[in-house]
Write a protein that holds these residues in place. Sequence first.
Motif, short mmCIF file in Angstrom:
data_model
loop_
_atom_site.label_atom_id
_atom_site.label_comp_id
_atom_site.label_asym_id
_atom_site.label_seq_id
_atom_site.Cartn_x
_atom_site.Cartn_y
_atom_site.Cartn_z
N UNK A 124 34.38 37.11 30.48
CA UNK A 124 34.90 37.95 29.40
C UNK A 124 36.28 37.51 28.93
N UNK A 125 36.64 36.28 29.26
CA UNK A 125 37.86 35.70 28.71
C UNK A 125 39.13 35.91 29.50
N UNK A 126 39.05 36.48 30.68
CA UNK A 126 40.25 36.69 31.50
C UNK A 126 40.57 35.43 32.30
N UNK B 142 29.93 42.90 45.39
CA UNK B 142 30.63 43.28 44.16
C UNK B 142 31.92 42.47 43.99
N UNK B 143 32.66 42.30 45.07
CA UNK B 143 33.92 41.56 45.00
C UNK B 143 33.70 40.11 44.57
N UNK B 144 32.66 39.47 45.09
CA UNK B 144 32.43 38.06 44.82
C UNK B 144 32.26 37.78 43.34
N UNK B 145 31.52 38.63 42.66
CA UNK B 145 31.19 38.36 41.26
C UNK B 145 32.18 38.95 40.27
N UNK B 146 33.14 39.73 40.73
CA UNK B 146 34.11 40.30 39.79
C UNK B 146 34.97 39.24 39.12
N UNK B 147 35.54 38.24 39.85
CA UNK B 147 36.29 37.20 39.14
C UNK B 147 35.44 36.43 38.15
N UNK B 148 34.17 36.16 38.49
CA UNK B 148 33.27 35.46 37.57
C UNK B 148 33.00 36.32 36.35
N UNK B 149 32.76 37.60 36.56
CA UNK B 149 32.53 38.55 35.46
C UNK B 149 33.74 38.59 34.53
N UNK B 150 34.94 38.62 35.10
CA UNK B 150 36.15 38.64 34.29
C UNK B 150 36.34 37.32 33.54
N UNK B 151 36.05 36.23 34.22
CA UNK B 151 36.16 34.91 33.58
C UNK B 151 35.23 34.80 32.38
N UNK C 36 32.63 50.32 38.47
CA UNK C 36 32.50 48.90 38.11
C UNK C 36 31.38 48.68 37.11
N UNK C 37 30.28 49.41 37.27
CA UNK C 37 29.12 49.24 36.39
C UNK C 37 29.41 49.73 34.98
N UNK C 38 30.21 50.76 34.85
CA UNK C 38 30.46 51.36 33.54
C UNK C 38 31.74 50.85 32.88
N UNK C 39 32.54 50.07 33.59
CA UNK C 39 33.81 49.57 33.02
C UNK C 39 33.53 48.50 31.97
N UNK C 40 34.16 48.59 30.80
CA UNK C 40 34.02 47.51 29.80
C UNK C 40 34.54 46.20 30.36
N UNK C 41 33.93 45.09 29.97
CA UNK C 41 34.32 43.80 30.49
C UNK C 41 35.75 43.40 30.17
N UNK C 42 36.30 43.99 29.10
CA UNK C 42 37.67 43.64 28.71
C UNK C 42 38.71 44.58 29.30
#
Length: 435
Positions: free
Chosen positions: A285-287, A274-283, A337-343
């Motif tokens: 979504x424009x973060x 989960x940790x590995x893909x969180x920065x990619x997921x945020x990226x 993490x699964x239910x949190x909006x990407x933004x």
Amino acid sequence: MTSTAPVGTTGSIPGVPDAVHAQRRVLRVLVASQILSGAGLAAGVTVGALLAQDMLGTTSLAGLPSALLTGGSALAAVLVGRVSQARGRRPGLAGGYLGGAVGSAGVITAAVLDSPVLLFLSLFVYGAGTATNLQARYAGADLAQPAHRARAVSTVLVATTLGGVAGPNLAAPTGDFAKTLGMPELAGPFLLSGAAYALAALVLAVWLRPDPLPLARTLAAAEQDATVTATATTATTTARADATSGSSPVRGLRGGVVLGALVMILTQLVMVAIMTMTPVHMHDHGHGTAASGLVIAIHIGAMYLPSPVTGWLVDRYGRIKIAAASGLTLLVAGVVAATAPGDSVALLALALALLGLGWNLGLVSGTAIITDTVPLATRARTQGMVDVSIAIAGATGGLSSGLVVAAASYPVLALSGGIVALAILPAIAATASNR
């Protein structure tokens, strides 16, 4: 469970330091080295996946850096464990951190040359720093009394918090510094990690004296000699009881090792994925790196900052209860993490904080189980092999995370991770029943 005798605390052996005073010094030196190594550890976590994604132009292999890093840490865990077993904690830990520094230099070179092959090779070597950061917790427990082992482990772990929290938040400033040197921005955090790992190695090489593992062996041997008659009588009685009941001390040893290892393997697998893909997921979504760095900093803080409380809970309420709590906490983390909006940076930060906390509960309780179980004569080697399994689990989580996100989505990955974490509960029930 097979337990080891507590190390001596009297300093009555000529030329041998008192264990209480030696333990205080050992913990001070380990804390200093962990503060430094925490910053080195955090750099790769923050930008490793982004650097690979930037070079390769795809998300599907973004989990590969984490897999290589943790794969390298598996090999390093074996080497650090064997060196520690043969020569003591000081050369084992210092050598491991030097490996992390060399890997950092390789990553920087790969970023400058835009070479994915060199990047992946260097991240493999860089994993030595991660393995050593975790192995240091065992050094904190070598001289600790059994009733305080979890707290000794937690003291070493919490020291990682300062560097671990500062490291991700320095991603943007170090990136700017790298650009002034003509390097890619994402190489910046590895400048910090290389210097941090090198300094951690220096601190240990110079000041980790006395070496805790050889001293613990010396003190334990002296205690055994002092009570040889009582020990022989107890051993004879135990052997007769075992012959009558059909029980085996080896079974208790194996059960303890399996239980402690399973708890740490499952928590590592879920946390890394989960940790590995969180920065990619945020990226996606424009973060920017500042936002993802903040979330990872909160995550790493949650991985280590609760350690003193966790250590107290493990010593007070038992290893098994806290290990079970780790699985439940990781489930909640996955759901959030699964239910949190990407933004929503706030909800993702909450999910990663719970993820770090669940990992902490599992690591401290699992480490205490292993240390309680394994005798001093084989402790470092066994601990190294257990950490190999943990590293392989991390590599599996890191590599599979990118594939899962590419094939499905980040929410699917997070929810699946939470469900996998529940396997800790039947694992505890199955192994504990045989102990």
